[in-house]
Design an enzyme around this catalytic site. Structure first.
Site, PDB file in Angstrom:
ATOM      1  N   GLU A 194     -11.095   5.578  -5.518  1.00 44.34           N
ATOM      2  CA  GLU A 194     -11.563   4.264  -5.527  1.00 44.34           C
ATOM      3  C   GLU A 194     -12.115   3.931  -7.175  1.00 44.34           C
ATOM      4  O   GLU A 194     -12.341   4.569  -8.192  1.00 44.34           O
ATOM      5  CB  GLU A 194     -12.668   3.873  -4.868  1.00 44.34           C
ATOM      6  N   ARG A 253       0.914  -1.113   0.042  1.00 45.41           N
ATOM      7  CA  ARG A 253      -0.063   0.158   0.041  1.00 45.41           C
ATOM      8  C   ARG A 253       0.796   1.154   0.114  1.00 45.41           C
ATOM      9  O   ARG A 253       1.750   1.485   0.814  1.00 45.41           O
ATOM     10  CB  ARG A 253      -0.928  -0.125   1.241  1.00 45.41           C
ATOM     11  N   ARG A 310      -1.286  -5.442   4.799  1.00 45.90           N
ATOM     12  CA  ARG A 310      -0.361  -4.983   3.643  1.00 45.90           C
ATOM     13  C   ARG A 310       0.777  -4.144   4.464  1.00 45.90           C
ATOM     14  O   ARG A 310       0.763  -3.459   5.157  1.00 45.90           O
ATOM     15  CB  ARG A 310      -1.400  -3.765   2.849  1.00 45.90           C
TER      16      ARG A 310
END
Length: 214
Positions: free
Chosen positions: A60, A52, A94
């Site tokens: 998004e 990330r 992540r």
């Protein structure tokens, strides 16, 4: 006196040298790009890691410029060998870090091209804000939209409204702003619906995770 001074210098060098070595740098090949701020890295041992990108938040996939942001990241990093300066591991497992393709800072480039916002809640590099301001002034990328909605607000169901706008005689939002003041998950969700985003620090739409864990 000189000996003490020398010992002090050596101690500082040892401490800061160890700190530098402690900074974890990963390297591998990008084998997947999921959106404008998340990718998959193939590292030694044929192991894959989800990365990330730190300090930024891309639109998004369903948002305007979501697919363009993903394509931008793919153009820079997909199928390329990269370095990742690891900062943390998030609640989803992540690795959060800064990605480099050669000398190119991929995180920064996404902001410069108007393909990501600076994630205010987690940003610590103030120069990113200037790059965002430059992109906004130039009207490039997501800034071409007359009313761009930050992804952390989009994840909450759209643009966050002022708290007062959601108050009613039967459901007043009140003055609580922190999870330590909240008594239940239901109450936390009511406050989040009122726009109290401080209850959802990671922007995943779930307020006060300890209360709403189940």
């Amino acid at each position: 006196m000189f000996k003490n001074f020398t010992n002090t210098i050596l101690m500082l060098f040892f401490l800061f040298g160890n700190y530098a070595l402690a900074v974890e740098r990963l390297e591998g090949k990008v084998v997947g790009v999921h959106d404008g701020d998340t990718l998959t890295l193939l590292v030694t041992g044929n192991k894959t890691l989800k990365i990330r990108l730190a300090q930024i938040d891309a639109p998004e996939s369903q948002q305007a410029f979501g697919q363009k942001s993903k394509q931008s990241l793919s153009d820079m990093a997909f199928n390329k060998y990269v370095l990742v300066d690891k900062e943390a591991v998030d609640r989803y497992g992540r690795i959060v870090g800064t990605v480099f393709v050669g000398d190119l800072n991929v995180n920064r480039k996404q902001v410069e091209q108007g393909m990501a916002w600076v994630y205010r809640q987690y940003a610590h590099d103030n120069t990113l804000l200037q790059h965002e301001a430059n992109a906004k002034q130039a009207g490039i990328g997501l800034w071409a939209d007359p009313n761009p909605v930050p992804p952390w607000e989009y994840r909450h169901g759209g643009e966050v409204k002022p708290v007062a706008a959601k108050q009613s005689a039967g459901n007043s939002c009140g003055s609580k702003r922190y999870c330590k003041q909240i008594n239940s998950c239901e109450e936390a969700k009511q406050y989040l619906a009122c726009g109290v985003s401080s209850l959802d620090r990671d922007g995943d739409g779930v307020p006060c995770e300890k209360l709403c864990a189940n």
